[in-house]
Design a protein around this motif. Sequence first.
Motif, PDB file in Angstrom:
ATOM      1  N   ASP A  82       0.793  -0.959   0.066  1.00 43.96           N
ATOM      2  CA  ASP A  82       0.017   0.140  -0.031  1.00 43.96           C
ATOM      3  C   ASP A  82       0.852   1.128   0.029  1.00 43.96           C
TER       4      ASP A  82
ATOM      5  N   SER B 263       0.337   6.870   3.290  1.00 46.20           N
ATOM      6  CA  SER B 263      -0.890   7.287   3.797  1.00 46.20           C
ATOM      7  C   SER B 263      -0.768   7.668   5.176  1.00 46.20           C
ATOM      8  N   PRO B 264      -1.641   8.372   5.753  1.00 46.59           N
ATOM      9  CA  PRO B 264      -1.550   8.626   7.383  1.00 46.59           C
ATOM     10  C   PRO B 264      -2.068   7.381   8.074  1.00 46.59           C
ATOM     11  N   THR B 265      -2.857   6.493   7.290  1.00 41.82           N
ATOM     12  CA  THR B 265      -3.019   5.263   7.736  1.00 41.82           C
ATOM     13  C   THR B 265      -2.271   4.113   8.083  1.00 41.82           C
TER      14      THR B 265
ATOM     15  N   PRO C 173      -3.458   9.232  11.975  1.00 40.23           N
ATOM     16  CA  PRO C 173      -4.604   9.230  10.804  1.00 40.23           C
ATOM     17  C   PRO C 173      -5.722  10.189  11.407  1.00 40.23           C
TER      18      PRO C 173
ATOM     19  N   PRO D 165      -4.601  13.775   9.509  1.00 38.40           N
ATOM     20  CA  PRO D 165      -4.015  13.304   8.311  1.00 38.40           C
ATOM     21  C   PRO D 165      -3.032  14.271   7.519  1.00 38.40           C
ATOM     22  N   ASP D 166      -3.372  15.696   7.840  1.00 35.61           N
ATOM     23  CA  ASP D 166      -2.617  16.676   7.033  1.00 35.61           C
ATOM     24  C   ASP D 166      -1.310  16.962   7.673  1.00 35.61           C
TER      25      ASP D 166
ATOM     26  N   TYR E  36       0.979  14.391   0.390  1.00 40.69           N
ATOM     27  CA  TYR E  36       1.160  12.928   0.037  1.00 40.69           C
ATOM     28  C   TYR E  36       0.988  12.854  -1.431  1.00 40.69           C
TER      29      TYR E  36
ATOM     30  N   GLN F 183       1.679   9.668  -3.808  1.00 40.10           N
ATOM     31  CA  GLN F 183       1.973   8.219  -3.680  1.00 40.10           C
ATOM     32  C   GLN F 183       2.994   7.951  -2.733  1.00 40.10           C
ATOM     33  N   ASP F 184       4.274   7.258  -2.887  1.00 38.22           N
ATOM     34  CA  ASP F 184       4.983   7.387  -1.576  1.00 38.22           C
ATOM     35  C   ASP F 184       6.052   8.155  -1.232  1.00 38.22           C
TER      36      ASP F 184
ATOM     37  N   SER G  35       7.378   1.402   0.025  1.00 38.41           N
ATOM     38  CA  SER G  35       5.852   0.507   0.144  1.00 38.41           C
ATOM     39  C   SER G  35       6.325  -0.876  -0.624  1.00 38.41           C
TER      40      SER G  35
END
Length: 286
Positions: free
Chosen positions: A38, A41-43, A83, A86-87, A104, A106-107, A126
Amino acid sequence: MNKASFLLLNVLIVAFFSCKTDVKNSDPNRPQGFQPGDPASPTVLAGHWINLDFCARASQYGSVLQTMNNSHLPYAFAFSFNPGNPDSVTCYNAREIWTLPVKYKQDTLEVVGAAAGKSVFLIYHSQGDKDMTMFDNTGGRTRMDNFIKSRAGTKDGYAAFTTALNHHVFNGEFTPIGKGGTAKVSFTPGGFLQGMKDFDRYEICTGGDCFVAGQEMDVVTFYNAKKGKEASEKMFGYHYNGGNDTLSIFNLIPAKPAGEATAKVGTVAYKYLRTISMPAIAKPKK
C-alpha cells in the motif's frame, strides 16, 4: 535552494522512484490477486518513525557527540503520524516537538516549511522494506537518513527514538573493572539501570543543556526513581575505548558560575568491561 542542490535532490528522488517502479513491474506473471504494498498514507504510516541511521552510527562510535560531529545532526530524530490529523506530521529533536503540514504523492511525502521556507522529503519504500528515507536540504547540503517504524509502544516519537538509541549505545552486560563493586550492570532500552547501588534509571544526552561538558565528552544522567529524579539525578561523562568493549563513566566537576562555561571531566567513577553483547544491531545505510 540553489539550482545545483535542487537538481541533485530531484535526481535522488527520481532514482528512488525508478527502483520502486522496477520492483512493481518486474514480475509480469504475478499471481492473480497479488497486491503490491500500500502506498504511503496517514493510516499506513500511523505510529512513530525513528532515525535508525543515527542510532547505528552512535553504536559504531559509542558516542552521540561523535555521531553529530563526524556525520551530521539530522533534521529530526523522529516523526509521528496520526490518522486523526492526516494533513500534518509531528517532529521531534532532543528538546522540541513541533507539527508541520505534510503532502502525500504516492510514496513521496513533502514536509512543508521545515526550515527557512524549505521542505524536507520522505520516501516510503512500500514495495520493499517498508522503511523510509529522509532527504533534507534545509542546511544547503542534501542529507539522507533511514527511518523505521518503532515497535516500542512508547507515548511519543522521542521516547521511541531514545529506546532505540539506548539499545545501540549501551547494549550488553557490563562487569566492573577495579574499584566500584562486583555487581554486573545492564542498561535496558527502556532506560532502566540494573545492578547499580544508587541509581536505577538513566538518560543519554542527545542535545541541549545536558551537554554540560561541551565537546569534551558525552553525558548520561543517572537517577533513582524512588527518590525522584530532581532529588537524585547526577550527570556523568561517558567514554568507550576504541573497541567499544570498555566503558568508563566519569565524574563531572560543575562549572563555576563566574568561571568556565562547561563542566570539567574529573576522575573515573565507574569502569566496566562489556562481557555479553546483545544480538547484532543495525548499520547505517549511508
